[in-house]
Write an enzyme that holds these catalytic residues in place. Sequence first.
Site, PDB file in Angstrom:
ATOM      1  N   LYS A  49       0.836  -1.214   0.000  1.00  9.78           N
ATOM      2  CA  LYS A  49       0.000   0.000   0.000  1.00  9.78           C
ATOM      3  C   LYS A  49       0.874   1.269   0.000  1.00  9.78           C
ATOM      4  O   LYS A  49       1.907   1.319   0.669  1.00  9.78           O
ATOM      5  CB  LYS A  49      -0.874  -0.058   1.263  1.00  9.78           C
ATOM      6  CG  LYS A  49      -1.685   1.180   1.551  1.00  9.78           C
ATOM      7  CD  LYS A  49      -2.965   1.211   0.773  1.00  9.78           C
ATOM      8  CE  LYS A  49      -3.693   2.538   0.965  1.00  9.78           C
ATOM      9  NZ  LYS A  49      -4.642   2.811  -0.129  1.00  9.78           N
ATOM     10  N   GLY A  76      -8.397   7.894   0.247  1.00  8.80           N
ATOM     11  CA  GLY A  76      -7.555   9.052   0.550  1.00  8.80           C
ATOM     12  C   GLY A  76      -6.152   8.651   0.968  1.00  8.80           C
ATOM     13  O   GLY A  76      -5.463   9.380   1.689  1.00  8.80           O
ATOM     14  N   ASN A 130       3.346   6.533  -7.033  1.00  5.39           N
ATOM     15  CA  ASN A 130       1.912   6.765  -7.250  1.00  5.39           C
ATOM     16  C   ASN A 130       1.704   8.264  -7.458  1.00  5.39           C
ATOM     17  O   ASN A 130       1.651   9.024  -6.498  1.00  5.39           O
ATOM     18  CB  ASN A 130       1.132   6.248  -6.042  1.00  5.39           C
ATOM     19  CG  ASN A 130      -0.352   6.543  -6.157  1.00  5.39           C
ATOM     20  OD1 ASN A 130      -0.814   7.023  -7.189  1.00  5.39           O
ATOM     21  ND2 ASN A 130      -1.087   6.255  -5.093  1.00  5.39           N
ATOM     22  N   CYS A 133      -1.772  11.960  -6.673  1.00  6.41           N
ATOM     23  CA  CYS A 133      -2.060  12.685  -5.432  1.00  6.41           C
ATOM     24  C   CYS A 133      -1.794  14.171  -5.658  1.00  6.41           C
ATOM     25  O   CYS A 133      -1.110  14.557  -6.603  1.00  6.41           O
ATOM     26  CB  CYS A 133      -1.287  12.118  -4.250  1.00  6.41           C
ATOM     27  SG  CYS A 133       0.425  11.924  -4.542  1.00  6.41           S
ATOM     28  N   LYS A 167       3.542   5.320 -11.853  1.00  7.92           N
ATOM     29  CA  LYS A 167       2.142   4.899 -12.005  1.00  7.92           C
ATOM     30  C   LYS A 167       1.302   6.097 -12.421  1.00  7.92           C
ATOM     31  O   LYS A 167       1.149   7.059 -11.674  1.00  7.92           O
ATOM     32  CB  LYS A 167       1.633   4.301 -10.695  1.00  7.92           C
ATOM     33  CG  LYS A 167       0.234   3.711 -10.848  1.00  7.92           C
ATOM     34  CD  LYS A 167      -0.101   2.804  -9.700  1.00  7.92           C
ATOM     35  CE  LYS A 167      -1.484   2.208  -9.851  1.00  7.92           C
ATOM     36  NZ  LYS A 167      -1.820   1.300  -8.763  1.00  7.92           N
ATOM     37  N   ASN A 194      -4.245   3.569 -13.189  1.00  6.27           N
ATOM     38  CA  ASN A 194      -4.828   3.588 -11.849  1.00  6.27           C
ATOM     39  C   ASN A 194      -6.359   3.567 -12.003  1.00  6.27           C
ATOM     40  O   ASN A 194      -6.867   3.249 -13.075  1.00  6.27           O
ATOM     41  CB  ASN A 194      -4.340   4.845 -11.129  1.00  6.27           C
ATOM     42  CG  ASN A 194      -4.228   4.666  -9.633  1.00  6.27           C
ATOM     43  OD1 ASN A 194      -5.129   4.114  -9.002  1.00  6.27           O
ATOM     44  ND2 ASN A 194      -3.152   5.146  -9.041  1.00  6.27           N
ATOM     45  N   THR A 195      -7.064   3.934 -10.956  1.00  6.09           N
ATOM     46  CA  THR A 195      -8.532   3.942 -11.031  1.00  6.09           C
ATOM     47  C   THR A 195      -9.024   5.098 -11.918  1.00  6.09           C
ATOM     48  O   THR A 195      -8.298   6.053 -12.183  1.00  6.09           O
ATOM     49  CB  THR A 195      -9.134   4.094  -9.625  1.00  6.09           C
ATOM     50  OG1 THR A 195      -8.561   5.250  -9.020  1.00  6.09           O
ATOM     51  CG2 THR A 195      -8.854   2.884  -8.754  1.00  6.09           C
ATOM     52  N   GLY A 246      -5.873  -2.799 -14.778  1.00  4.84           N
ATOM     53  CA  GLY A 246      -7.247  -2.308 -14.757  1.00  4.84           C
ATOM     54  C   GLY A 246      -8.214  -3.382 -15.209  1.00  4.84           C
ATOM     55  O   GLY A 246      -8.256  -3.756 -16.381  1.00  4.84           O
TER      56      GLY A 246
HETATM   57  C1  LIG Z   1      -9.378  -0.243  -2.421  1.00  2.00           C
HETATM   58  C2  LIG Z   1      -8.290   0.189  -3.356  1.00  2.00           C
HETATM   59  C3  LIG Z   1      -7.182   0.872  -2.854  1.00  2.00           C
HETATM   60  C4  LIG Z   1      -6.170   1.287  -3.713  1.00  2.00           C
HETATM   61  N1  LIG Z   1      -5.083   1.927  -3.208  1.00  2.00           N
HETATM   62  C5  LIG Z   1      -4.057   2.311  -4.038  1.00  2.00           C
HETATM   63  C6  LIG Z   1      -2.892   2.932  -3.518  1.00  2.00           C
HETATM   64  O1  LIG Z   1      -2.740   3.148  -2.312  1.00  2.00           O
HETATM   65  N2  LIG Z   1      -1.917   3.293  -4.397  1.00  2.00           N
HETATM   66  C7  LIG Z   1      -2.006   3.052  -5.743  1.00  2.00           C
HETATM   67  O2  LIG Z   1      -1.072   3.364  -6.496  1.00  2.00           O
HETATM   68  N3  LIG Z   1      -3.100   2.443  -6.256  1.00  2.00           N
HETATM   69  C8  LIG Z   1      -4.131   2.073  -5.435  1.00  2.00           C
HETATM   70  N4  LIG Z   1      -5.230   1.437  -5.957  1.00  2.00           N
HETATM   71  C9  LIG Z   1      -5.336   1.241  -7.426  1.00  2.00           C
HETATM   72  C10 LIG Z   1      -4.962  -0.195  -7.859  1.00  2.00           C
HETATM   73  O3  LIG Z   1      -3.610  -0.480  -7.560  1.00  2.00           O
HETATM   74  C11 LIG Z   1      -5.208  -0.386  -9.371  1.00  2.00           C
HETATM   75  O4  LIG Z   1      -4.312   0.452 -10.082  1.00  2.00           O
HETATM   76  C12 LIG Z   1      -6.629  -0.064  -9.803  1.00  2.00           C
HETATM   77  O5  LIG Z   1      -7.561  -0.514  -8.844  1.00  2.00           O
HETATM   78  C13 LIG Z   1      -6.989  -0.655 -11.170  1.00  2.00           C
HETATM   79  O6  LIG Z   1      -6.818  -2.054 -11.207  1.00  2.00           O
HETATM   80  P1  LIG Z   1      -8.012  -3.111 -10.890  1.00  2.00           P
HETATM   81  O7  LIG Z   1      -9.162  -2.745 -11.786  1.00  2.00           O
HETATM   82  O8  LIG Z   1      -7.410  -4.457 -11.207  1.00  2.00           O
HETATM   83  O9  LIG Z   1      -8.339  -2.952  -9.460  1.00  2.00           O
HETATM   84  C14 LIG Z   1      -6.269   1.020  -5.110  1.00  2.00           C
HETATM   85  C15 LIG Z   1      -7.382   0.323  -5.601  1.00  2.00           C
HETATM   86  C16 LIG Z   1      -8.388  -0.089  -4.751  1.00  2.00           C
HETATM   87  C17 LIG Z   1      -9.583  -0.818  -5.327  1.00  2.00           C
END
Ligand SMILES: Cc1cc2nc3c(=O)[nH]c(=O)nc-3n(C[C@H](O)[C@H](O)[C@H](O)COP(=O)(O)O)c2cc1C
Length: 307
Positions: A49, A76, A130, A133, A167, A194-195, A246
Amino acid sequence: MKDDQVPVTTRLGEYELATPLIASCGTVGSVIDFANVGDLSAYGAAVAKSVSGTPWPGRKQPRLAATGEGMLNGIGIQNPGVEAWSTEIGPQLGRIETDVWGSAVGNSAEEFALVAKTLQEAGVTGIEVNLSCPNLEGGGMFALDPAAAGQVIAAVRSATELPVGAKLTPNSEDIVAVADATAAAGADWLVLGNTVWGAGFDIETRRPLLSGVVGGYSGRPIKPIALRCVWEVSRAMPDVPIIGTGGVVSGDDVVEFMLAGASAVGIGTAHFASPRIGRRILGQLRRYMSRHNIDDVAELIGAVEPW
Ligand SMILES: Cc1cc2nc3c(=O)[nH]c(=O)nc-3n(C[C@H](O)[C@H](O)[C@H](O)COP(=O)(O)O)c2cc1C
Protein backbone atom coordinates in the site's frame (compact mmCIF):
# COMPACT_ATOMS: atom_id res chain seq x y z
CA MET A 1 5.33 -29.99 -21.76
CA LYS A 2 2.77 -30.00 -18.95
CA ASP A 3 0.77 -26.77 -18.59
CA ASP A 4 2.19 -26.04 -15.14
CA GLN A 5 5.72 -26.14 -16.56
CA VAL A 6 5.18 -23.61 -19.36
CA PRO A 7 7.78 -20.90 -18.60
CA VAL A 8 6.34 -17.47 -17.78
CA THR A 9 9.33 -15.35 -16.80
CA THR A 10 9.28 -11.85 -18.26
CA ARG A 11 11.30 -8.65 -17.99
CA LEU A 12 10.73 -5.02 -17.23
CA GLY A 13 13.90 -3.68 -18.85
CA GLU A 14 16.70 -5.22 -16.79
CA TYR A 15 14.39 -6.37 -14.00
CA GLU A 16 13.44 -10.04 -14.28
CA LEU A 17 10.04 -11.21 -13.04
CA ALA A 18 9.26 -14.85 -12.20
CA THR A 19 5.77 -14.34 -13.67
CA PRO A 20 4.12 -11.42 -15.50
CA LEU A 21 1.53 -10.98 -12.73
CA ILE A 22 1.86 -8.07 -10.29
CA ALA A 23 -0.31 -7.83 -7.15
CA SER A 24 -1.51 -4.21 -7.41
CA CYS A 25 -0.95 -1.54 -4.80
CA GLY A 26 -3.71 -1.00 -2.22
CA THR A 27 -5.33 -4.40 -2.86
CA VAL A 28 -2.90 -6.61 -0.92
CA GLY A 29 -2.33 -4.41 2.16
CA SER A 30 1.29 -4.40 3.30
CA VAL A 31 1.73 -7.78 1.49
CA ILE A 32 2.72 -9.38 4.83
CA ASP A 33 -0.83 -10.28 5.92
CA PHE A 34 -1.89 -11.05 2.36
CA ALA A 35 0.79 -13.77 2.31
CA ASN A 36 -1.39 -15.73 4.78
CA VAL A 37 -4.54 -15.65 2.62
CA GLY A 38 -3.35 -15.17 -0.96
CA ASP A 39 -0.86 -17.18 -3.00
CA LEU A 40 2.13 -14.93 -3.59
CA SER A 41 4.01 -17.54 -5.64
CA ALA A 42 1.79 -16.67 -8.62
CA TYR A 43 3.22 -13.14 -8.80
CA GLY A 44 6.44 -11.66 -10.13
CA ALA A 45 6.05 -8.88 -7.54
CA ALA A 46 3.54 -7.59 -5.01
CA VAL A 47 3.17 -3.87 -4.29
CA ALA A 48 2.58 -2.74 -0.71
CA LYS A 49 0.00 0.00 0.00
CA SER A 50 1.21 3.54 -0.81
CA VAL A 51 2.99 5.41 1.98
CA SER A 52 3.79 9.12 2.42
CA GLY A 53 6.42 11.05 4.39
CA THR A 54 4.04 11.93 7.23
CA PRO A 55 0.94 9.96 8.34
CA TRP A 56 -2.18 10.61 6.23
CA PRO A 57 -5.51 10.09 8.02
CA GLY A 58 -7.55 9.19 4.93
CA ARG A 59 -11.17 10.11 4.29
CA LYS A 60 -14.23 9.49 6.45
CA GLN A 61 -16.41 6.39 6.01
CA PRO A 62 -17.98 5.33 3.73
CA ARG A 63 -15.02 5.05 1.41
CA LEU A 64 -15.59 1.77 -0.42
CA ALA A 65 -18.67 0.80 -2.43
CA ALA A 66 -19.46 -1.96 -4.91
CA THR A 67 -21.34 -0.40 -7.81
CA GLY A 68 -22.12 -1.73 -11.27
CA GLU A 69 -19.63 -4.46 -12.04
CA GLY A 70 -16.84 -2.61 -10.28
CA MET A 71 -15.80 -0.85 -7.09
CA LEU A 72 -15.59 2.79 -6.04
CA ASN A 73 -13.00 3.80 -3.47
CA GLY A 74 -12.18 7.08 -1.82
CA ILE A 75 -9.77 5.99 0.88
CA GLY A 76 -7.56 9.05 0.55
CA ILE A 77 -4.36 6.96 0.79
CA GLN A 78 -4.63 6.49 4.55
CA ASN A 79 -1.24 5.33 5.86
CA PRO A 80 0.93 5.61 8.98
CA GLY A 81 3.83 7.45 7.27
CA VAL A 82 7.00 5.86 5.98
CA GLU A 83 8.93 5.82 9.29
CA ALA A 84 6.24 3.83 11.11
CA TRP A 85 5.77 1.63 8.04
CA SER A 86 9.48 0.82 7.88
CA THR A 87 9.69 -0.01 11.57
CA GLU A 88 6.70 -2.33 11.45
CA ILE A 89 6.87 -3.87 7.98
CA GLY A 90 10.59 -3.63 7.07
CA PRO A 91 11.79 -6.42 9.41
CA GLN A 92 9.11 -8.80 8.07
CA LEU A 93 9.94 -8.39 4.38
CA GLY A 94 12.69 -11.03 4.49
CA ARG A 95 10.22 -13.88 4.96
CA ILE A 96 8.26 -13.03 1.79
CA GLU A 97 9.58 -15.06 -1.14
CA THR A 98 8.04 -12.88 -3.84
CA ASP A 99 9.58 -9.48 -4.61
CA VAL A 100 7.86 -6.74 -2.62
CA TRP A 101 7.84 -3.23 -4.04
CA GLY A 102 7.07 -0.12 -2.05
CA SER A 103 4.70 2.57 -3.33
CA ALA A 104 5.60 6.20 -2.67
CA VAL A 105 3.17 9.12 -2.43
CA GLY A 106 3.73 12.70 -1.36
CA ASN A 107 2.62 16.28 -1.81
CA SER A 108 6.00 17.48 -3.13
CA ALA A 109 8.89 16.01 -5.13
CA GLU A 110 11.04 16.14 -1.96
CA GLU A 111 8.49 14.10 -0.01
CA PHE A 112 8.37 11.44 -2.74
CA ALA A 113 12.18 11.26 -2.74
CA LEU A 114 12.37 10.89 1.04
CA VAL A 115 9.76 8.12 0.99
CA ALA A 116 11.58 6.26 -1.80
CA LYS A 117 14.90 6.42 0.08
CA THR A 118 13.30 5.18 3.30
CA LEU A 119 11.46 2.36 1.49
CA GLN A 120 14.76 1.23 -0.02
CA GLU A 121 16.37 1.17 3.45
CA ALA A 122 13.41 -0.91 4.68
CA GLY A 123 14.24 -3.62 2.13
CA VAL A 124 11.80 -3.36 -0.80
CA THR A 125 13.17 -4.38 -4.22
CA GLY A 126 11.46 -1.74 -6.37
CA ILE A 127 9.71 1.61 -6.02
CA GLU A 128 6.36 2.38 -7.60
CA VAL A 129 5.64 6.10 -7.68
CA ASN A 130 1.91 6.77 -7.25
CA LEU A 131 1.51 10.08 -9.03
CA SER A 132 -2.25 10.26 -8.32
CA CYS A 133 -2.06 12.68 -5.43
CA PRO A 134 -2.32 16.46 -5.05
CA ASN A 135 0.70 18.66 -5.67
CA LEU A 136 0.49 21.12 -2.77
CA GLU A 137 3.14 23.39 -4.25
CA GLY A 138 2.03 23.56 -7.89
CA GLY A 139 -1.69 22.76 -7.49
CA GLY A 140 -3.56 19.99 -9.33
CA MET A 141 -2.56 16.34 -9.36
CA PHE A 142 1.00 15.29 -10.31
CA ALA A 143 -0.22 12.58 -12.68
CA LEU A 144 -2.16 15.11 -14.80
CA ASP A 145 0.79 17.44 -15.32
CA PRO A 146 3.71 16.10 -17.41
CA ALA A 147 6.24 18.62 -16.01
CA ALA A 148 5.31 18.01 -12.34
CA ALA A 149 5.22 14.23 -12.85
CA GLY A 150 8.68 14.38 -14.47
CA GLN A 151 10.06 16.40 -11.54
CA VAL A 152 8.81 13.79 -9.06
CA ILE A 153 10.38 10.93 -11.01
CA ALA A 154 13.68 12.82 -11.35
CA ALA A 155 13.74 13.41 -7.56
CA VAL A 156 12.94 9.74 -6.81
CA ARG A 157 15.49 8.59 -9.41
CA SER A 158 18.28 10.44 -7.63
CA ALA A 159 17.16 9.24 -4.17
CA THR A 160 17.30 5.48 -4.84
CA GLU A 161 19.30 2.89 -6.79
CA LEU A 162 16.25 0.62 -6.99
CA PRO A 163 14.23 0.31 -10.20
CA VAL A 164 11.50 2.95 -10.38
CA GLY A 165 8.03 2.55 -11.92
CA ALA A 166 5.84 5.60 -12.63
CA LYS A 167 2.14 4.90 -12.00
CA LEU A 168 0.05 7.15 -14.23
CA THR A 169 -3.70 7.76 -14.39
CA PRO A 170 -6.22 7.04 -17.14
CA ASN A 171 -7.80 10.39 -16.16
CA SER A 172 -4.96 12.22 -17.96
CA GLU A 173 -5.93 14.39 -20.87
CA ASP A 174 -2.80 13.22 -22.73
CA ILE A 175 -1.33 10.10 -21.14
CA VAL A 176 1.41 9.85 -23.78
CA ALA A 177 2.74 13.27 -22.73
CA VAL A 178 2.93 12.20 -19.06
CA ALA A 179 4.47 8.86 -20.06
CA ASP A 180 7.08 10.65 -22.12
CA ALA A 181 7.98 13.07 -19.32
CA THR A 182 8.30 10.34 -16.68
CA ALA A 183 10.33 8.00 -18.90
CA ALA A 184 12.65 10.89 -19.82
CA ALA A 185 13.09 11.65 -16.11
CA GLY A 186 14.36 8.12 -15.46
CA ALA A 187 11.39 5.81 -14.81
CA ASP A 188 12.38 2.21 -15.62
CA TRP A 189 8.77 1.29 -16.43
CA LEU A 190 5.28 2.73 -16.46
CA VAL A 191 2.19 1.40 -14.67
CA LEU A 192 -0.92 2.05 -16.80
CA GLY A 193 -2.99 2.78 -15.00
CA ASN A 194 -4.83 3.59 -11.85
CA THR A 195 -8.53 3.94 -11.03
CA VAL A 196 -10.93 6.04 -13.17
CA TRP A 197 -12.77 8.93 -11.52
CA GLY A 198 -16.35 7.99 -10.72
CA ALA A 199 -19.29 8.61 -8.38
CA GLY A 200 -22.49 6.88 -7.25
CA PHE A 201 -25.58 7.74 -5.20
CA ASP A 202 -27.97 5.72 -3.05
CA ILE A 203 -31.45 6.51 -4.41
CA GLU A 204 -33.18 5.57 -1.10
CA THR A 205 -31.06 7.66 1.28
CA ARG A 206 -30.08 10.11 -1.50
CA ARG A 207 -26.57 10.13 -0.13
CA PRO A 208 -23.37 9.72 -2.17
CA LEU A 209 -21.87 6.22 -1.95
CA LEU A 210 -18.58 7.78 -0.79
CA SER A 211 -18.10 10.46 1.86
CA GLY A 212 -15.88 12.33 -0.62
CA VAL A 213 -18.49 11.82 -3.41
CA VAL A 214 -15.94 11.39 -6.22
CA GLY A 215 -13.57 8.45 -5.94
CA GLY A 216 -11.67 5.93 -8.02
CA TYR A 217 -13.57 3.30 -10.01
CA SER A 218 -11.84 -0.05 -10.52
CA GLY A 219 -12.53 -3.63 -11.58
CA ARG A 220 -13.82 -5.24 -14.75
CA PRO A 221 -15.57 -2.23 -16.34
CA ILE A 222 -12.35 -0.20 -16.58
CA LYS A 223 -10.42 -2.79 -18.62
CA PRO A 224 -11.03 -1.18 -22.05
CA ILE A 225 -9.91 2.20 -20.65
CA ALA A 226 -6.67 0.73 -19.30
CA LEU A 227 -6.10 -1.20 -22.54
CA ARG A 228 -6.48 2.02 -24.50
CA CYS A 229 -3.81 3.66 -22.30
CA VAL A 230 -1.41 0.74 -22.77
CA TRP A 231 -2.01 0.72 -26.51
CA GLU A 232 -1.47 4.47 -26.94
CA VAL A 233 1.71 4.57 -24.87
CA SER A 234 3.22 1.36 -26.28
CA ARG A 235 2.71 2.62 -29.84
CA ALA A 236 4.32 5.98 -29.02
CA MET A 237 7.16 4.56 -26.88
CA PRO A 238 7.78 0.92 -27.84
CA ASP A 239 10.99 0.63 -25.79
CA VAL A 240 9.51 1.59 -22.42
CA PRO A 241 8.23 -1.42 -20.43
CA ILE A 242 4.61 -1.23 -19.27
CA ILE A 243 2.63 -2.90 -16.48
CA GLY A 244 -0.98 -2.94 -17.74
CA THR A 245 -3.47 -2.57 -14.88
CA GLY A 246 -7.25 -2.31 -14.76
CA GLY A 247 -10.05 -4.84 -14.59
CA VAL A 248 -8.02 -8.03 -14.93
CA VAL A 249 -9.87 -11.14 -13.70
CA SER A 250 -8.60 -13.94 -16.00
CA GLY A 251 -5.67 -15.31 -17.95
CA ASP A 252 -7.38 -14.11 -21.14
CA ASP A 253 -7.29 -10.55 -19.75
CA VAL A 254 -3.55 -10.92 -19.14
CA VAL A 255 -3.04 -12.03 -22.74
CA GLU A 256 -5.10 -9.07 -23.97
CA PHE A 257 -2.97 -6.57 -22.01
CA MET A 258 0.24 -8.16 -23.28
CA LEU A 259 -0.98 -8.02 -26.88
CA ALA A 260 -1.71 -4.31 -26.36
CA GLY A 261 1.94 -3.84 -25.37
CA ALA A 262 2.28 -4.65 -21.64
CA SER A 263 5.27 -6.68 -20.40
CA ALA A 264 3.52 -7.48 -17.09
CA VAL A 265 -0.04 -7.14 -15.80
CA GLY A 266 -1.46 -5.94 -12.47
CA ILE A 267 -4.29 -7.62 -10.57
CA GLY A 268 -6.14 -5.40 -8.09
CA THR A 269 -9.86 -5.37 -7.28
CA ALA A 270 -10.18 -9.07 -8.19
CA HIS A 271 -8.34 -9.86 -4.92
CA PHE A 272 -11.27 -8.62 -2.81
CA ALA A 273 -13.55 -11.38 -4.16
CA SER A 274 -10.82 -14.06 -4.40
CA PRO A 275 -7.47 -13.52 -2.68
CA ARG A 276 -6.08 -16.62 -4.41
CA ILE A 277 -7.12 -15.58 -7.90
CA GLY A 278 -3.51 -15.05 -9.02
CA ARG A 279 -2.88 -18.82 -9.13
CA ARG A 280 -5.99 -19.40 -11.25
CA ILE A 281 -5.06 -16.58 -13.63
CA LEU A 282 -1.52 -17.94 -14.03
CA GLY A 283 -2.93 -21.41 -14.85
CA GLN A 284 -5.23 -19.88 -17.47
CA LEU A 285 -2.32 -17.95 -18.99
CA ARG A 286 -0.23 -21.12 -19.20
CA ARG A 287 -3.09 -23.05 -20.82
CA TYR A 288 -3.50 -20.29 -23.43
CA MET A 289 0.24 -20.49 -24.15
CA SER A 290 0.15 -24.31 -24.57
CA ARG A 291 -2.90 -24.07 -26.81
CA HIS A 292 -1.13 -21.55 -29.04
CA ASN A 293 2.32 -23.21 -28.93
CA ILE A 294 3.91 -20.22 -27.22
CA ASP A 295 7.00 -21.15 -25.23
CA ASP A 296 8.02 -17.66 -24.13
CA VAL A 297 5.40 -15.34 -22.66
CA ALA A 298 7.33 -12.33 -24.02
CA GLU A 299 6.22 -13.39 -27.54
CA LEU A 300 2.82 -11.94 -26.65
CA ILE A 301 4.07 -8.41 -25.93
CA GLY A 302 2.67 -6.05 -28.57
CA ALA A 303 1.87 -9.01 -30.86
CA VAL A 304 -1.37 -7.55 -32.25
CA GLU A 305 -2.23 -8.45 -35.84
CA PRO A 306 -3.35 -5.55 -38.04
CA TRP A 307 -6.69 -5.60 -39.84
C1 LIG B 1 -9.38 -0.24 -2.42
C2 LIG B 1 -8.29 0.19 -3.36
C3 LIG B 1 -7.18 0.87 -2.85
C4 LIG B 1 -6.17 1.29 -3.71
N1 LIG B 1 -5.08 1.93 -3.21
C5 LIG B 1 -4.06 2.31 -4.04
C6 LIG B 1 -2.89 2.93 -3.52
O1 LIG B 1 -2.74 3.15 -2.31
N2 LIG B 1 -1.92 3.29 -4.40
C7 LIG B 1 -2.01 3.05 -5.74
O2 LIG B 1 -1.07 3.36 -6.50
N3 LIG B 1 -3.10 2.44 -6.26
C8 LIG B 1 -4.13 2.07 -5.43
N4 LIG B 1 -5.23 1.44 -5.96
C9 LIG B 1 -5.34 1.24 -7.43
C10 LIG B 1 -4.96 -0.19 -7.86
O3 LIG B 1 -3.61 -0.48 -7.56
C11 LIG B 1 -5.21 -0.39 -9.37
O4 LIG B 1 -4.31 0.45 -10.08
C12 LIG B 1 -6.63 -0.06 -9.80
O5 LIG B 1 -7.56 -0.51 -8.84
C13 LIG B 1 -6.99 -0.65 -11.17
O6 LIG B 1 -6.82 -2.05 -11.21
P1 LIG B 1 -8.01 -3.11 -10.89
O7 LIG B 1 -9.16 -2.75 -11.79
O8 LIG B 1 -7.41 -4.46 -11.21
O9 LIG B 1 -8.34 -2.95 -9.46
C14 LIG B 1 -6.27 1.02 -5.11
C15 LIG B 1 -7.38 0.32 -5.60
C16 LIG B 1 -8.39 -0.09 -4.75
C17 LIG B 1 -9.58 -0.82 -5.33
